[in-house]
Enzyme design. Structure first.
Site, PDB file in Angstrom:
ATOM      1  N   THR A  13      -6.212   6.379   8.052  1.00 41.74           N
ATOM      2  CA  THR A  13      -6.802   6.241   6.928  1.00 41.74           C
ATOM      3  C   THR A  13      -7.324   4.847   6.181  1.00 41.74           C
ATOM      4  O   THR A  13      -7.843   5.710   4.838  1.00 41.74           O
ATOM      5  CB  THR A  13      -5.737   7.652   6.363  1.00 41.74           C
ATOM      6  OG1 THR A  13      -4.679   7.025   6.139  1.00 41.74           O
ATOM      7  CG2 THR A  13      -6.051   9.026   7.021  1.00 41.74           C
ATOM      8  N   HIS A  35       3.594  10.639   7.162  1.00 41.07           N
ATOM      9  CA  HIS A  35       2.482  10.217   8.588  1.00 41.07           C
ATOM     10  C   HIS A  35       3.513   9.433   9.362  1.00 41.07           C
ATOM     11  O   HIS A  35       3.814   8.236   9.285  1.00 41.07           O
ATOM     12  CB  HIS A  35       1.160   8.921   7.896  1.00 41.07           C
ATOM     13  CG  HIS A  35       0.147  10.113   7.462  1.00 41.07           C
ATOM     14  ND1 HIS A  35      -0.824   9.294   6.910  1.00 41.07           N
ATOM     15  CD2 HIS A  35      -0.030  11.464   7.835  1.00 41.07           C
ATOM     16  CE1 HIS A  35      -2.001  10.468   6.723  1.00 41.07           C
ATOM     17  NE2 HIS A  35      -1.327  11.517   6.815  1.00 41.07           N
ATOM     18  N   HIS A  66       0.676  -0.760  -0.195  1.00 45.47           N
ATOM     19  CA  HIS A  66      -0.261  -0.088   0.127  1.00 45.47           C
ATOM     20  C   HIS A  66       0.811   1.659   0.205  1.00 45.47           C
ATOM     21  O   HIS A  66       0.727   2.213  -0.489  1.00 45.47           O
ATOM     22  CB  HIS A  66      -0.998   0.216   0.772  1.00 45.47           C
ATOM     23  CG  HIS A  66      -1.559  -0.851   1.099  1.00 45.47           C
ATOM     24  ND1 HIS A  66      -2.895  -1.450   0.241  1.00 45.47           N
ATOM     25  CD2 HIS A  66      -1.241  -1.840   2.608  1.00 45.47           C
ATOM     26  CE1 HIS A  66      -3.525  -2.654   0.828  1.00 45.47           C
ATOM     27  NE2 HIS A  66      -2.564  -2.926   1.861  1.00 45.47           N
ATOM     28  N   HIS A 104       5.250   6.353   6.650  1.00 43.16           N
ATOM     29  CA  HIS A 104       4.926   6.222   5.458  1.00 43.16           C
ATOM     30  C   HIS A 104       4.367   6.594   5.296  1.00 43.16           C
ATOM     31  O   HIS A 104       4.237   8.092   5.385  1.00 43.16           O
ATOM     32  CB  HIS A 104       3.737   5.065   5.962  1.00 43.16           C
ATOM     33  CG  HIS A 104       2.606   5.628   6.310  1.00 43.16           C
ATOM     34  ND1 HIS A 104       2.366   5.578   7.464  1.00 43.16           N
ATOM     35  CD2 HIS A 104       1.459   5.854   5.787  1.00 43.16           C
ATOM     36  CE1 HIS A 104       1.270   5.834   8.218  1.00 43.16           C
ATOM     37  NE2 HIS A 104       0.974   6.238   6.931  1.00 43.16           N
TER      38      HIS A 104
HETATM   39 ZN   LIG Z   1      -1.101   7.656   5.946  1.00 38.86          ZN
END
Ligand SMILES: [Zn+2]
Length: 250
Positions: free
Chosen positions: A200, A134, A90, A115
């Protein structure tokens, strides 16, 4: 300077981490950023993801009408540490071994991982940035606090370069950085927008204390393209505020 470990050591560490990485990837592979498994469908993919739709304090948000509050900006106590770099399918996720953390008015939190998302998930007054980081922290009670760092296009970023040079191209791949000091990624001033929000990504868990630094840092176009070659778009759309207030310190 950040250096990669010599090849042999890196291979051994990577081999040790691979099983875990693949297990994580397999567990989360069913969600993504495009239909039919994109953000609009996350809550339908698994019952554990239902907050992604039913939650009332979701992230990211478009930050506007921030209230000036008399609180102190976050205090950073980051220090150099070795770090594992994982392509988790991701994003690129960096997990330093002993990186220090932050202190907020709510107490002290240790950095767990950082990340990246492109374009930025947080917006400021409707403005999107090409990339954000983040920085995910946890306190001893298990509560999460995230620091979001916005990147604007400009100068080459040497600290980011060590991560980009090491990032594995394939999902499940890992690498190790011999030393990384997250403090080197921060802007000179640490003022932040703060509000309550969520993860998120699924399961979109709430109760996360968000701190978005008001000052952006720079990334070169070539560096942005290097990340986007792996992940062209991995940002959840902004979510409703639902009456939440955003505070800005200072
Ligand atoms: Zn994030």
């Amino acid at each position: 300077m950040t250096k990669l470990l010599p090849g042999t050591a890196m291979t051994l560490i990577a081999a040790g981490l691979c099983a875990t990485a693949w297990a994580n990837t397999a567990d989360t592979a069913e969600w993504g950023y495009t239909a039919p498994s994109g953000p609009e469908s996350w809550s339908e993919l698994k019952s554990e993801f239902r907050l992604c739709t039913s939650g009332k304090e979701q992230s990211p948000i478009d930050i506007h009408d921030a209230v000036k509050a008399g609180v102190e900006p976050p205090t950073f106590t980051y220090r150099p540490s070795t770090a594992a770099v994982l392509n988790n399918g991701h994003t690129i996720q960096v997990s330093p071994t002993d990186p220090g953390g932050i202190t907020l008015t709510s107490g002290a939190y240790s950095l767990v991982q950082l990340h990246f998302h492109t374009p930025s998930e947080e917006k400021i007054q409707g403005r999107s940035y090409p990339l954000n980081a983040h920085l995910v922290h946890r306190n001893t009670a298990g509560e999460l606090a995230v620091v979001a760092l916005l990147f604007e296009e400009g100068a080459h970023n040497p600290t980011l370069e060590s991560i980009l040079a090491a990032m594995p191209k394939d999902a499940g791949g890992t690498a190790t950085l011999e030393t990384l000091n997250i403090a080197d990624l921060l802007p000179a001033t640490h003022n932040a927008y703060s509000y309550m929000g969520s993860l998120t990504t699924p399961p979109c868990t709430e109760g996360v204390r968000w701190n978005v630094l008001t000052t952006a840092v720079q990334i070169s176009r070539a560096q942005l393209e290097a990340f986007q070659a792996l992940y062209p778009m991995n940002a959840r759309p902004v979510q409703p505020l639902n009456g939440r207030s955003v505070q800005v310190d200072g």
